[in-house]
Write a protein that holds these residues in place. Structure first.
Motif, PDB file in Angstrom:
ATOM      1  N   GLY A   1      -7.990   8.106   2.933  1.00 16.28           N
ATOM      2  CA  GLY A   1      -9.042   7.705   2.004  1.00 16.28           C
ATOM      3  C   GLY A   1      -8.583   6.617   1.065  1.00 16.28           C
ATOM      4  N   ILE A   2      -9.524   6.065   0.332  1.00 24.09           N
ATOM      5  CA  ILE A   2      -9.242   5.012  -0.645  1.00 24.09           C
ATOM      6  C   ILE A   2      -8.312   5.546  -1.732  1.00 24.09           C
ATOM      7  N   ILE A   3      -7.388   4.702  -2.172  1.00 17.92           N
ATOM      8  CA  ILE A   3      -6.532   5.024  -3.329  1.00 17.92           C
ATOM      9  C   ILE A   3      -6.900   4.070  -4.458  1.00 17.92           C
ATOM     10  N   ASN A   4      -7.415   4.621  -5.551  1.00 15.78           N
ATOM     11  CA  ASN A   4      -7.743   3.775  -6.705  1.00 15.78           C
ATOM     12  C   ASN A   4      -7.158   4.318  -7.995  1.00 15.78           C
ATOM     13  N   VAL A   5      -6.259   5.310  -7.892  1.00 16.25           N
ATOM     14  CA  VAL A   5      -5.561   5.864  -9.051  1.00 16.25           C
ATOM     15  C   VAL A   5      -4.065   5.684  -8.839  1.00 16.25           C
ATOM     16  N   ALA A   6      -3.377   5.193  -9.853  1.00 13.86           N
ATOM     17  CA  ALA A   6      -1.943   4.933  -9.735  1.00 13.86           C
ATOM     18  C   ALA A   6      -1.172   6.215  -9.440  1.00 13.86           C
ATOM     19  N   PRO A   7      -0.218   6.149  -8.513  1.00 17.75           N
ATOM     20  CA  PRO A   7       0.630   7.324  -8.249  1.00 17.75           C
ATOM     21  C   PRO A   7       1.553   7.596  -9.427  1.00 17.75           C
ATOM     22  N   VAL A   8       2.168   8.758  -9.400  1.00 17.80           N
ATOM     23  CA  VAL A   8       3.134   9.147 -10.431  1.00 17.80           C
ATOM     24  C   VAL A   8       4.425   9.553  -9.732  1.00 17.80           C
ATOM     25  N   ILE A   9       5.550   9.069 -10.242  1.00 14.78           N
ATOM     26  CA  ILE A   9       6.864   9.438  -9.711  1.00 14.78           C
ATOM     27  C   ILE A   9       7.575  10.302 -10.742  1.00 14.78           C
ATOM     28  N   LYS A  10       8.034  11.455 -10.305  1.00 13.03           N
ATOM     29  CA  LYS A  10       8.752  12.363 -11.203  1.00 13.03           C
ATOM     30  C   LYS A  10       9.800  13.129 -10.410  1.00 13.03           C
ATOM     31  N   ASP A  11      11.040  13.072 -10.877  1.00  9.21           N
ATOM     32  CA  ASP A  11      12.154  13.799 -10.266  1.00  9.21           C
ATOM     33  C   ASP A  11      12.310  13.478  -8.781  1.00  9.21           C
ATOM     34  N   GLY A  12      12.152  12.211  -8.428  1.00  9.03           N
ATOM     35  CA  GLY A  12      12.337  11.793  -7.052  1.00  9.03           C
ATOM     36  C   GLY A  12      11.184  12.104  -6.127  1.00  9.03           C
ATOM     37  N   LEU A  13      10.049  12.541  -6.677  1.00  9.44           N
ATOM     38  CA  LEU A  13       8.869  12.857  -5.880  1.00  9.44           C
ATOM     39  C   LEU A  13       7.735  11.910  -6.251  1.00  9.44           C
ATOM     40  N   LEU A  14       6.961  11.540  -5.235  1.00 14.05           N
ATOM     41  CA  LEU A  14       5.815  10.658  -5.429  1.00 14.05           C
ATOM     42  C   LEU A  14       4.545  11.475  -5.246  1.00 14.05           C
ATOM     43  N   PHE A  15       3.675  11.459  -6.286  1.00 13.20           N
ATOM     44  CA  PHE A  15       2.425  12.212  -6.243  1.00 13.20           C
ATOM     45  C   PHE A  15       1.256  11.230  -6.299  1.00 13.20           C
ATOM     46  N   PHE A  16       0.255  11.468  -5.465  1.00  9.65           N
ATOM     47  CA  PHE A  16      -0.949  10.636  -5.508  1.00  9.65           C
ATOM     48  C   PHE A  16      -2.098  11.364  -4.816  1.00  9.65           C
TER      49      PHE A  16
ATOM     50  N   TYR B   1      -2.096   0.883  -1.468  1.00 10.25           N
ATOM     51  CA  TYR B   1      -3.168  -0.024  -1.094  1.00 10.25           C
ATOM     52  C   TYR B   1      -4.497   0.731  -1.085  1.00 10.25           C
ATOM     53  N   LYS B   2      -5.551  -0.013  -1.315  1.00 15.48           N
ATOM     54  CA  LYS B   2      -6.875   0.597  -1.436  1.00 15.48           C
ATOM     55  C   LYS B   2      -7.275   1.333  -0.163  1.00 15.48           C
ATOM     56  N   ASN B   3      -6.833   0.864   1.004  1.00 16.60           N
ATOM     57  CA  ASN B   3      -7.241   1.468   2.273  1.00 16.60           C
ATOM     58  C   ASN B   3      -6.534   2.789   2.573  1.00 16.60           C
ATOM     59  N   GLY B   4      -5.699   3.276   1.646  1.00 12.14           N
ATOM     60  CA  GLY B   4      -5.032   4.556   1.832  1.00 12.14           C
ATOM     61  C   GLY B   4      -3.592   4.473   2.254  1.00 12.14           C
ATOM     62  N   LYS B   5      -3.097   3.262   2.497  1.00 14.87           N
ATOM     63  CA  LYS B   5      -1.699   3.091   2.903  1.00 14.87           C
ATOM     64  C   LYS B   5      -0.804   2.976   1.671  1.00 14.87           C
ATOM     65  N   VAL B   6       0.363   3.615   1.732  1.00 17.40           N
ATOM     66  CA  VAL B   6       1.374   3.513   0.681  1.00 17.40           C
ATOM     67  C   VAL B   6       2.637   2.932   1.322  1.00 17.40           C
ATOM     68  N   VAL B   7       3.180   1.872   0.712  1.00 16.44           N
ATOM     69  CA  VAL B   7       4.338   1.187   1.284  1.00 16.44           C
ATOM     70  C   VAL B   7       5.453   1.127   0.242  1.00 16.44           C
ATOM     71  N   ALA B   8       6.672   1.379   0.687  1.00 19.04           N
ATOM     72  CA  ALA B   8       7.854   1.242  -0.171  1.00 19.04           C
ATOM     73  C   ALA B   8       8.624   0.003   0.264  1.00 19.04           C
TER      74      ALA B   8
END
Length: 337
Positions: free
Chosen positions: A217-232, A194-201
């Motif tokens: 902080g604001i999130i406006n770039v898509a996260p990346v998932i690789k090998d079971g890890l979430l990067f953002f 979410y833009k407000n900095g929250k990430v929900v699964a």
């Protein structure tokens, strides 16, 4: 009469018939008839009356092999399909809108949305629109397909789960926070930044929230998932790594500038791009800063892309760099003669 008023009157008299004829053309030729039923939550599931034109598939050639390889691509606002066997375009449909996230393929179907935020399912072999869902909200990011569901996120925070067979909406996640980029799907989890900095699964099967994580902080770039890890990254000048199944924070790294551009994940490195020509490399397992490289008079913005054990930048020289140490692998400059 004022000169400017006279000019406006003349322009109106001249152009008004043109707009009227164009509107008639859209309503009579481009509109597709339908049932006219309207679903809940501001969503129209049919081809009924609309203020917007309905786009049709324009067929150029028949496919010699219905099950042959088809390459979809976007050009000048249109989604095209190209036969790799015949080496010719087969059909196109105008979509306009978000050409950075134009379509999602699954088997022989293409799932797209157009400039008016309408989601389509198109059978690419039969050149047939299977269904269309009108969503009166701005769609953000890519469409995702999970099992027989098409997942659609909107700027307002609503996420629609659509049956891929008939286009019926079977569930809606009614988030109150704004979404500004693409979400991801990992196994049965939908990871929404979410833009407000929250990430929900969200668990797509049970429709429950599995975990939440809050950045600063604001999130406006898509996260990346690789090998079971979430990067953002976020606009708190920090980059994060989480366990995608549990949401546990593995590490965070202060990078000194807001993360507002797409990044590249390699086997051991993470490459970040910033304004004013800065490239930063983080160790993937710890977030430690490995190296930083600066290019003068450059603003990185869609002028870089990943390769195999290298990445490329255009500044305007075409340069290949090693993610391991940032060294230049080759450099090409086109010279005018």
């Amino acid at each position: 009469m004022n000169v400017f008023l006279k000019i406006n009157v003349i322009l109106f008299v001249f152009f008004a018939p043109c707009f009227y004829l164009h509107a008639q053309d859209l309503s009579s030729e481009d509109r597709v008839s339908g049932t006219g039923d309207t679903g809940p939550n501001d969503v129209n599931r049919d081809y009924g009356e609309s203020y917007f034109p309905d786009y049709r598939i324009e067929v150029f050639h028949e496919a010699s092999e219905p099950e042959g390889a088809i390459l979809p691509f976007v050009y000048n606002g249109y989604l095209y399909t190209f036969s790799l066997e015949q080496k010719i375009p087969l059909w196109r449909i105008f979509i306009g809108g978000d050409l950075a996230n134009p379509f999602t393929p699954k088997d022989r179907n293409l799932y797209i949305y157009d400039v008016f935020n309408r989601v389509y399912s198109i059978d690419s072999g039969k050149r047939k629109i299977e269904w269309r869902v009108d969503i009166n909200n701005e769609i953000k990011g890519e469409l995702r397909v999970y099992k027989n569901f098409v997942l659609v996120s909107t700027k307002q925070g609503r996420i629609y789960v659509i049956n891929s067979e008939d286009g019926k909406i079977i569930h809606e996640y009614s988030g109150n926070e704004e979404i500004n980029t693409s979400f991801k799907v990992y196994k049965n989890l939908m990871i929404v930044p979410y833009k407000n900095g929250k990430v929900v699964a969200y668990n797509i099967d049970t429709r429950r929230t599995e975990w939440e994580f809050y950045s600063n902080g604001i999130i406006n770039v898509a996260p990346v998932i690789k090998d079971g890890l979430l990067f953002f990254g976020a606009w708190d000048r920090t980059f994060y790594a989480l366990d995608v199944l549990s949401g546990e924070l593995l590490w965070n790294s202060f990078v000194g500038e807001n993360v507002s551009r797409d990044f590249i994940i390699f086997e051991h490195e993470i490459i970040l791009f910033f304004s004013k020509g800065e490239i930063m490399c983080l160790k993937r397992d710890s977030g430690e800063i490995e190296w930083v490289k600066q290019f003068k008079n450059v603003d990185f913005n869609y002028n870089y892309f990943p390769g195999i054990e290298k990445f490329f930048i255009f500044i305007p020289d075409f340069i290949a760099l090693s993610p391991r140490d940032g060294q230049v692998l080759f450099k090409y400059r086109e010279r005018a003669h």
